[in-house]
Structure formats: C-alpha cells, structure tokens
Scaffold this motif. Sequence first.
Motif, PDB file in Angstrom:
ATOM      1  N   GLY A  16       0.828  -1.207   0.000  1.00 40.91           N
ATOM      2  CA  GLY A  16       0.000   0.000   0.000  1.00 40.91           C
ATOM      3  C   GLY A  16       0.857   1.249   0.000  1.00 40.91           C
ATOM      4  N   THR A  17       0.199   2.414   0.046  1.00 41.82           N
ATOM      5  CA  THR A  17       0.858   3.720   0.068  1.00 41.82           C
ATOM      6  C   THR A  17       0.789   4.299   1.469  1.00 41.82           C
ATOM      7  OG1 THR A  17       0.272   4.097  -2.248  1.00 41.82           O
ATOM      8  CG2 THR A  17       0.914   6.014  -0.953  1.00 41.82           C
ATOM      9  N   TYR A  18       1.925   4.816   1.932  1.00 39.32           N
ATOM     10  CA  TYR A  18       2.036   5.331   3.284  1.00 39.32           C
ATOM     11  C   TYR A  18       2.661   6.725   3.244  1.00 39.32           C
ATOM     12  CZ  TYR A  18       1.317   0.416   4.516  1.00 39.32           C
ATOM     13  OH  TYR A  18       0.812  -0.856   4.641  1.00 39.32           O
ATOM     14  N   GLY A  19       2.532   7.430   4.339  1.00 35.59           N
ATOM     15  CA  GLY A  19       3.121   8.753   4.451  1.00 35.59           C
ATOM     16  C   GLY A  19       3.865   8.918   5.750  1.00 35.59           C
ATOM     17  N   ILE A  20       4.959   9.672   5.704  1.00 34.30           N
ATOM     18  CA  ILE A  20       5.771   9.959   6.884  1.00 34.30           C
ATOM     19  C   ILE A  20       5.611  11.441   7.219  1.00 34.30           C
ATOM     20  CG2 ILE A  20       8.101  10.025   7.833  1.00 34.30           C
ATOM     21  CD1 ILE A  20       8.843   7.749   6.019  1.00 34.30           C
ATOM     22  N   GLU A  21       5.247  11.714   8.461  1.00 35.70           N
ATOM     23  CA  GLU A  21       5.101  13.088   8.930  1.00 35.70           C
ATOM     24  C   GLU A  21       6.239  13.389   9.888  1.00 35.70           C
ATOM     25  OE1 GLU A  21       2.131  15.003  12.041  1.00 35.70           O
ATOM     26  OE2 GLU A  21       1.124  14.662  10.121  1.00 35.70           O
ATOM     27  N   ALA A  22       7.108  14.333   9.500  1.00 38.25           N
ATOM     28  CA  ALA A  22       8.282  14.670  10.298  1.00 38.25           C
ATOM     29  C   ALA A  22       8.215  16.131  10.726  1.00 38.25           C
ATOM     30  CB  ALA A  22       9.558  14.420   9.491  1.00 38.25           C
ATOM     31  N   GLU A  68      10.475  28.636  20.965  1.00 36.90           N
ATOM     32  CA  GLU A  68      10.318  27.402  20.203  1.00 36.90           C
ATOM     33  C   GLU A  68      10.423  27.699  18.713  1.00 36.90           C
ATOM     34  OE1 GLU A  68       6.782  25.304  21.021  1.00 36.90           O
ATOM     35  OE2 GLU A  68       7.381  24.702  23.059  1.00 36.90           O
ATOM     36  N   LEU A  69      11.128  26.822  18.033  1.00 38.97           N
ATOM     37  CA  LEU A  69      11.230  26.911  16.580  1.00 38.97           C
ATOM     38  C   LEU A  69      10.753  25.596  15.998  1.00 38.97           C
ATOM     39  CD1 LEU A  69      12.129  28.325  13.976  1.00 38.97           C
ATOM     40  CD2 LEU A  69      14.415  27.344  14.347  1.00 38.97           C
ATOM     41  N   HIS A  70       9.737  25.638  15.149  1.00 38.02           N
ATOM     42  CA  HIS A  70       9.158  24.446  14.532  1.00 38.02           C
ATOM     43  C   HIS A  70       9.732  24.304  13.122  1.00 38.02           C
ATOM     44  CE1 HIS A  70       5.370  24.474  17.315  1.00 38.02           C
ATOM     45  NE2 HIS A  70       6.522  24.564  17.981  1.00 38.02           N
ATOM     46  N   VAL A  71      10.325  23.158  12.858  1.00 42.07           N
ATOM     47  CA  VAL A  71      10.926  22.866  11.554  1.00 42.07           C
ATOM     48  C   VAL A  71      10.176  21.691  10.946  1.00 42.07           C
ATOM     49  CG1 VAL A  71      13.044  22.277  10.315  1.00 42.07           C
ATOM     50  CG2 VAL A  71      13.163  23.672  12.395  1.00 42.07           C
ATOM     51  N   TYR A  72       9.587  21.924   9.767  1.00 39.73           N
ATOM     52  CA  TYR A  72       8.813  20.860   9.122  1.00 39.73           C
ATOM     53  C   TYR A  72       8.576  21.247   7.672  1.00 39.73           C
ATOM     54  CZ  TYR A  72       4.962  24.084  10.057  1.00 39.73           C
ATOM     55  OH  TYR A  72       4.164  25.197  10.116  1.00 39.73           O
ATOM     56  N   ASN A  73       8.107  20.291   6.886  1.00 37.90           N
ATOM     57  CA  ASN A  73       7.755  20.540   5.492  1.00 37.90           C
ATOM     58  C   ASN A  73       6.252  20.812   5.401  1.00 37.90           C
ATOM     59  OD1 ASN A  73      10.376  20.073   4.595  1.00 37.90           O
ATOM     60  ND2 ASN A  73      10.012  17.857   4.365  1.00 37.90           N
ATOM     61  N   GLN A 111      -0.663  29.230  15.003  1.00 35.41           N
ATOM     62  CA  GLN A 111      -0.744  27.824  14.624  1.00 35.41           C
ATOM     63  C   GLN A 111       0.161  27.573  13.418  1.00 35.41           C
ATOM     64  OE1 GLN A 111      -4.742  26.430  14.103  1.00 35.41           O
ATOM     65  NE2 GLN A 111      -5.494  27.378  16.001  1.00 35.41           N
ATOM     66  N   ASP A 112       0.556  26.318  13.252  1.00 35.12           N
ATOM     67  CA  ASP A 112       1.438  25.930  12.152  1.00 35.12           C
ATOM     68  C   ASP A 112       0.626  25.494  10.945  1.00 35.12           C
ATOM     69  OD1 ASP A 112       3.631  26.428  13.730  1.00 35.12           O
ATOM     70  OD2 ASP A 112       3.810  24.335  14.410  1.00 35.12           O
ATOM     71  N   PHE A 113       1.292  25.519   9.795  1.00 37.11           N
ATOM     72  CA  PHE A 113       0.713  24.929   8.588  1.00 37.11           C
ATOM     73  C   PHE A 113       0.584  23.419   8.770  1.00 37.11           C
ATOM     74  CE2 PHE A 113       2.083  28.898   6.703  1.00 37.11           C
ATOM     75  CZ  PHE A 113       1.146  29.132   5.692  1.00 37.11           C
ATOM     76  N   PRO A 114      -0.328  22.807   8.068  1.00 40.27           N
ATOM     77  CA  PRO A 114      -0.389  21.335   8.102  1.00 40.27           C
ATOM     78  C   PRO A 114       0.912  20.730   7.568  1.00 40.27           C
ATOM     79  CG  PRO A 114      -2.385  22.253   7.144  1.00 40.27           C
ATOM     80  CD  PRO A 114      -1.410  23.389   7.264  1.00 40.27           C
ATOM     81  N   VAL A 115       1.402  19.722   8.251  1.00 43.10           N
ATOM     82  CA  VAL A 115       2.651  19.079   7.838  1.00 43.10           C
ATOM     83  C   VAL A 115       2.408  18.286   6.561  1.00 43.10           C
ATOM     84  CG1 VAL A 115       4.461  17.465   8.500  1.00 43.10           C
ATOM     85  CG2 VAL A 115       3.430  18.959  10.217  1.00 43.10           C
ATOM     86  N   ALA A 116       3.273  18.492   5.571  1.00 42.44           N
ATOM     87  CA  ALA A 116       3.173  17.756   4.300  1.00 42.44           C
ATOM     88  C   ALA A 116       3.738  16.347   4.484  1.00 42.44           C
ATOM     89  CB  ALA A 116       3.933  18.495   3.210  1.00 42.44           C
TER      90      ALA A 116
END
Length: 997
Positions: free
Chosen positions: A14-20, A30-35, A48-53
């Motif tokens: 199947g297809t999966y996704g990784i959220e980092a 605090e510094l939030h680092v994400y895609n 609030q943060d953007f949704p993580v890709a």
Amino acid sequence: MKLYNHHTPVLPEGTYGIEAKQIIEAANEELHVYNYDSVNSVPPPAGQDFPVALQKFTVVAPRFQIDPKTINSYYPPDGFVEEGRILPHIVFNDPYLPWERPLFQPRFFAAASVIHPFARLKTRPPWIALVVFDLEELKLSEADGAALRIPAFNANELPSTGAYMMTVADYLTQVTSRVSLKGGLPPGSTVWTNLQASSDPVNVIFPKKNLVQTIFPHEKLLETMFMAHVRQVSTTDIPDAAGDDSRLYSICTSHRSGPTIGPGPTKPTTQIVHLVSVENMIYGPHDPSNASDRFGMISLFSWNYTSTPPLPTPNFTAIIKNLADQKQMLRPPNLILSEVVTSITDPTSSDIEAGAKLLHKRLSLGYTVSRWRTSTGEETAALMRGPLVPVPTSRTPTSTTLSDWPATSNTGKDYQILARDLGLMDMTYSAAWQLGKMMAMLDTVFFQALLRFRSAIHKTATNELRLALNGLEATADLINRAPNLMANVSTLTKGLQSPMRNILATNSARTWTVIHPRMLMLSQSLAGSAIDRSARSGEHVFSDFQIGNANNADWEIIHEWISDKLFLSGVPAHYLVTDPSHLASTPIPFSSKEPIQLPPEALRFFHIDDAWLDCLIDGALSVANHFSVEEDTVRLKIKEVYNTFLRTPVEGTTLKAPIPRYGFFLRSALVKAIPDLRVTITCRKIENNVVMEDPNRTPLIRLTKMDDHTILALLDCLPEEIYKILLVQPPHQQRFTAPIAGNGVPYTLKRLYTRGAPAEWPSFATPPSEIAEWYDPASRVVRIPKFVESLKSALPFTTPAAPAFDADIGSAVVALELNDRNYQLEIKPPSGSSPPATDRGDRQLWTGGTTTSAVPQHMALRVGNLSLRRPSMDLVESIRKELVMTENNDRPPIPTTVRKESSQTARSIPLQTSSIGRAHSAFPAITSARSIPISIPTSLTSDTSTLSALATPTTPQYTLSIRPAYRTASPFPSTSTSTTPPHRIYAPSDYLPTKSP
C-alpha cells in the motif's frame, strides 16, 4: 534453531506517508521545523502551524512474479531422483515472502473463523502454495486452448513445465477461466484498471477444476495455513556464509507428494512442482458459468524431478553411503591406477613394464601428462601438477640443499625440473610462476598498486642513499633538530674541511652508472627499511585482523592479494584439478574411450604444496619491475615483510594468521540437493594420554562452492590433527515426507518438547488406523485437518518433572512432524592414531635457502626493526672515499661484480671442469642461469690499480654467468662406445631429445 508459524510484514502492500516535525527549544522560545505546502495550503490562524506535508512512499509486494534471488533452494532439485513419499519444498531467503499479500480480505477471514476452527489458531495463511503435478495433468488439447482463449496457443508445442507465458492484461481480459482478482479489491480501487493494461509477463497453468478441488478441498484454503513456516538457523559451517551468524528462512512445503504405494505407476515418472498463487481463490472463478473444466492458476516458479517407487536405488540414503565408500586422496581412482600396470599385455617387455611402473608412481603423486611446447618450438610431453597434492611435499621440490631452489625468477624457467627417471620436464612450478604473473597483470588494481609501491620504495631508498653519501640530513630530521641549531651555531665551523664531491644528477656525456658493491648493499637495506615502514600500521605489523590501516595504502592491496592466493582465491579450477579423473569415482577401464561422466560421488582429500603457491606469488610480484633486472630486492623484501605478518601473533592474542595446509573436495549430487550442506570439522588433543575433541580450535578456514555440485574445504591443520569431519543437513534444508511408511519403516510421530527436552527426542507409535486417515494415496494429498486433529490430541503432555509440551499446533509443529530423518556422514581417523609430535612450523614464503638472499648477513635488514634508518657513518665515509678515488681516473671504475653475458668472453676465461659438473648436477633446473665467481686473469686488464683499490684479495672480481643455448638438439649426436649398449651423447647446451634414441 527457532521456529515460527509465520513472519508478517510490518507494512503490508500500500501507500504510506511519513510526517516529520522538529521542535527546537532555546531561551523560552520554540522553533518548529517541518515541510508544508506553501502554495496550496490555506494560511493557518495566528499562532498555529501549517499542516505538515506527508512524505509518501509505496510498499510493493510481488503478485505475478517473484525475484529468483529470493529463492535459497528447493528440494528435490532439477533432475533429481527421489522416492514418491517425499513432499517437495522451497526455501526463501526472505522470511516475509509467503505472507506479503493477504490470502483474502480480513472480513472474510473473520467469517472463516466461524466456519472452521483451525482459523482460530495463531497462524496466518500464506498467499502462495506448492503443488506437485503429473505432466499429463497439465497437458491441454486443441479444444482446451480454444475454450480458454490462451494467446498464441499451439497444441503441438507444449511447455516442458506445462506453464503458458502471457501478459497480465491477456490473463485478465482474455482467459475465460481464472481467479477472480477483482473480487478481492476494495470498492473504487484503481488497481484493477492498471492491471488490465499491464504488459508484465505471467506464467499460467491450467489444471482441471476437480483436481484443484481435490488438492484444496476446503472452501477457505485452510490447508495452506499449515504448509508454510519460518526457521531461524545458524550459518556456521555453511559454504560461503559470512561468519557465525543467524538467518531467517521461510519454507513452503507441498501437501501433495509423488506417486506412492497406492494406485499409480510403478516406474519412475516425471513430476512438475509449481509455486502457485492462491490469492483470492476463495472467491472462486471470475465467471462461474464458464463451461471449461480447466482453471487458470498463476505460477510463480516451477521445476521438474523424477519420482520413483519405494526403495529406489539412487535415493538420498544411497548417496550418503556411496559418498562414504568413494573417499580417497586427490588422484585418479585406485582402480584406474592399478590398471596402468595390470593392463600391459606383453609380459616379456621389461622396458614397458618399468615405464608403466614409473608412470604409475607419478600418477599416484597427483601428476598428469600434458602437451608442452619448448622455447624452440618443439612439441613434446611434460609433467604437470597443481597446488593440491595427495601426499605431503617437502619445503622445496629439489632433493638437494635448500639453497639450490631459487628465491626469485624473472622468467619462470628457473623452476623447471627434469624428471630424470621419465626423461620428461616437470612444468609444475614454472606453470605456477607464469600463472601468477598472468593473474597479476589481469588484476589492474593489484598491478597499479604494486607499480606505485615499487616506485615509492625506489624513490625513498634513492633519496636516503644520496643524502647519506652527500653528508646531508633528511628534511624531517632537519626540522626536528631546528630548535637546537641556534644554540649550537658556534660549533658549525669547527673542523671544517674542503667539501667532498657530491653525487648529483648530470646530463654530461661522461656520466656513467656507478655500481659499488657496498653502495648496492646500502641501497638494498634502505629499500627494505622503507618497505618495513610502509607495511606497518603505526608501530605494529599490519594485519587483516586489526582495525588500523597500513602506513601505505598500496601495501594493504598487496597484502590482501597475497593472502587471497594462499587461500587459493582466484586460482582457475583447471589448475586446482589438473585432470577430470581426479574427481571421478565411477571406475572407468584404462583402455576405455568413454568420456568421464561428472558428477559422480567423490570425496577427495589433498595436501597443499607450499612451493607451488610460492612460485605463483613470485610470478605475481615480478611484474611492475622497472628498476632492477638481476636482483629484485623489492620483491624479496615484500616476501620477508609478509613472512613477519605470518609469524607474528595477532595483537592481544597468541594466535597467528591461519593458512590452509589440508583440505578436501566434495563433489556430489548431494551438494545440488542441499546447497547449504553443513560441514563441521574439529581437531583433537591429548590430555592424560586420552585423545579427545578440542572445542577451542576450529580448523575450517574456507568453505566455498566451486559449482552446483562441488564444495571446496580448506583447513589450517594436518590430517593427523583432525578429530572428525561431519556432513550434516542444515535445519532449513531437510526433507519432508508424507505420513506413510517409507523403505519398510513404519511412520511414527515425534515427541516434541517446549521445556525439559532430553538429548534425543524419542518417537511414539500411533495406531495404523489413525495413520491411514492422514494420507489419501489416490490423490496423493496429505489430509491436513485430520493430521492436525491427531497432533492436538497426541502431542500435548505434562509431567510432574520438567518435560512438557503445551504449545499450539501451528505450521511450525506440523513441519517438525513431517520432517524426515536427518542423515549425516561422519568421518573419523583410524583408531589408535595420534596427532603429530611436531608441527611443521609457521608458514613462510620462500625467500631462499639462507636468512637473507640479496644482502650479506652482517648487512641484512631485520624485518620488524626500524632502527636501520641510516647506514653507519664509518661505512658511508669509506664508500665516499673510494668513490672520490675512483673519480680521479679518466674512465669509469670497474665494479667488483660483473656479469659477462658474451659466450666468447666466457670461453676465454679458464674454468675447472669439476666446478661446472658440480654446479650442473646439483641444480636440476637445467634451463636456468648459473653464476660462478672466478679470479680475474691478468690478460683481461693491464691496469689493476683501480681493482686493487676497490677489492680485497679474497673477493672475486668477476662472476661468470653460464646460460643454456636455446637451440635444437643436434640431428647427429655423437655415440659413446664405452657403454653397453652404446648410447647417444648430447651437448650440455642442447635440449634433451624428445624421442628415444
């Protein structure tokens, strides 16, 4: 060994996704680092943060084909003959493969658990199954092909395995009777659309529907649940295994056997084994109304074997017994050797009988007679032998003193030996030298490393020699003394004399090469010291068994190459076994013209000829030599430094590097049937006058497969030190049998234990009436439900003491009960024999009959001692004064060692005949040069002042080199009349005759 019912993948297909996402906190911030998707995402509210890709990836599982590399082995192998009661099986290197796809969707599995009680066990059913077919069961007629709409079907060209190749699209869109793959897909899935357009190949078999229903009688295919399991086994003593490790193997076993005692053929029949996909077969055919009585199943892998009636002749047990009977040393079979003498039909011919005995002796020593062309173009016969010999060999092949065997050679002809008894040349060691040179030239990595290493050593030694003779210091030493220079500046001019003339490079036409004997010795010593420093790791001897690197990276390549050759790595097979009869066990008459058929069962033991490998290594090290022709000091020093590694214990231990000394070939159909055949060898020791097994010594240092039928084993011990050799089936390659009597032995269940197991697991009898319910001889199918029910009632037990069995009955337990007896072959030395009293000592490369071969003893470089960085100043000053005195003459100095190559000059120098005779008779290699020191006749020079200045009265001034003349033998040799009968006489410079006079 550990057994598991199944090994389920963590991530199904199947297809999966990784959220980092990273959160960095510092100073109450605090510094939030994400895609995130900054283009399509709606800006979030403040704070609030953007949704993580998601980083998406896809897990793909095989469906229509499997990678052949995932297959470890299968039994019976292709073309093998085995009795009908054997259940074929296949072993996978991937422990997850049988469970990478679901047999059906989870909702149907829940329903099945209500229908059938076996589904409640902790065993997941695999999506593949192994099935045995007769060839006739898969043959299709012209009408069958038309009804099934098989693409490009031709009834006259049936596949050997009964499987028809087509594309996935053709299978899903044209074949009328097949598995309904669409029924198992989720609603709205695009997988079905993609599969209908797929051009991937697929193999399909078409057995009859009633046969499929007989093999898989239960609607939910629960038979397959108990025919696949996982075994975790140790890879110790397995060919080409990477050390002591454990691996997981998945095993899929067929629950259908070949023809047995019941109805069927009573002669050998061909059986076809197919690994089929049973995914979604619970949904039935995609078109139930189809009138065809055939059913298309996807075949992932297939092979053929021959099934025989009970008590066959060439079965597994017979192979083991035959192998034990055919063991001997590596040479032609004893029957063939005996016929060399007994086949003589003329008893009155004593010459032929004597020649046959001489030939028998040579063949018994592992020799073979091969064609040889001399340097002059004559074609004759020569003796040849490889490094593997049936008897122990001496340190050098000559029967004279060790100093007669050359330490190095530039052509390999120095290693040719005349077999005086047969009148043939022994090319064994010369061929080894030529092979080593060829292998080195073909190995570009080794060749370039040796070239760079030689150049670096030559440059270092030359620079240090010039510095020493010119009274200069090396840059490194000068820098190290820099702090003390200013303090001692006042003493720099004390005792200052006129400067000596320095040896500098010049383009003058008067420049000549000065060959001073003691300068040459200094240069050789400095070169040896440079090699010693380069071949170290820090201050220790470089070793493969330590983490540190060598001081010179090229030395690591050279070191590894030499080590590999001592382990016979890369040596061509036709050099290891010079004649096919050495591995033949089926006696073939000596006069027979029939070709030798391989592979018969053959177990051949051998010793390793150290001199052969020394010649091979010398030939390899002779390449990339652009500085020295006569005396290759670098080559000798490389050998000496490597010898230091061989005799130096590994740091922190008392153990030295293991080097092969003994071994054996195992060539058998058994190796094809069991590729991972376990070979265990132990040594023995004596304690309190009792011979026992030594558990702390493992002599097996290389175990590799030469081909599908041959295993090569190398040991670092002598045969007298072996306690036993054990050939055993590994746990993941043991046979499985149907629960019926075999070879007259009734079938019995094995007593299993989950705790408190004894050393030997007993078996216990089962009523024959119950055994009869486990197997259907008509369909040749094991009735898995009945068999499992019997195991559930018979195996569990408890006792007040420790022994007990309280595990669930899963596929692992079923596999243990269906396992056949485990056969093994044990070879032990004769009783009463004892290990050798003395050891052969450390293995050392041949560097000559003395401790040093190029430098006098008092000037020899002691390998491993770094103290010889600079020659003594007294010796340097002596050489410099002699050079200055020599430069005062108006011609180049005459060196103390001169090689006269001209035959005219050689004839003008008187030489005692007895010296030539002794030199010639003491050295059997008749094609090599021989140097003899002589005194200088006064007629050669009128001015001896320079000579007297350079040489002492006891030092010879010339060396006469006697070399053979490369010309054919005289067609009309003289005849000696003093012998009876008269025989022909050939000149010493002639080649030996190739025909009897």
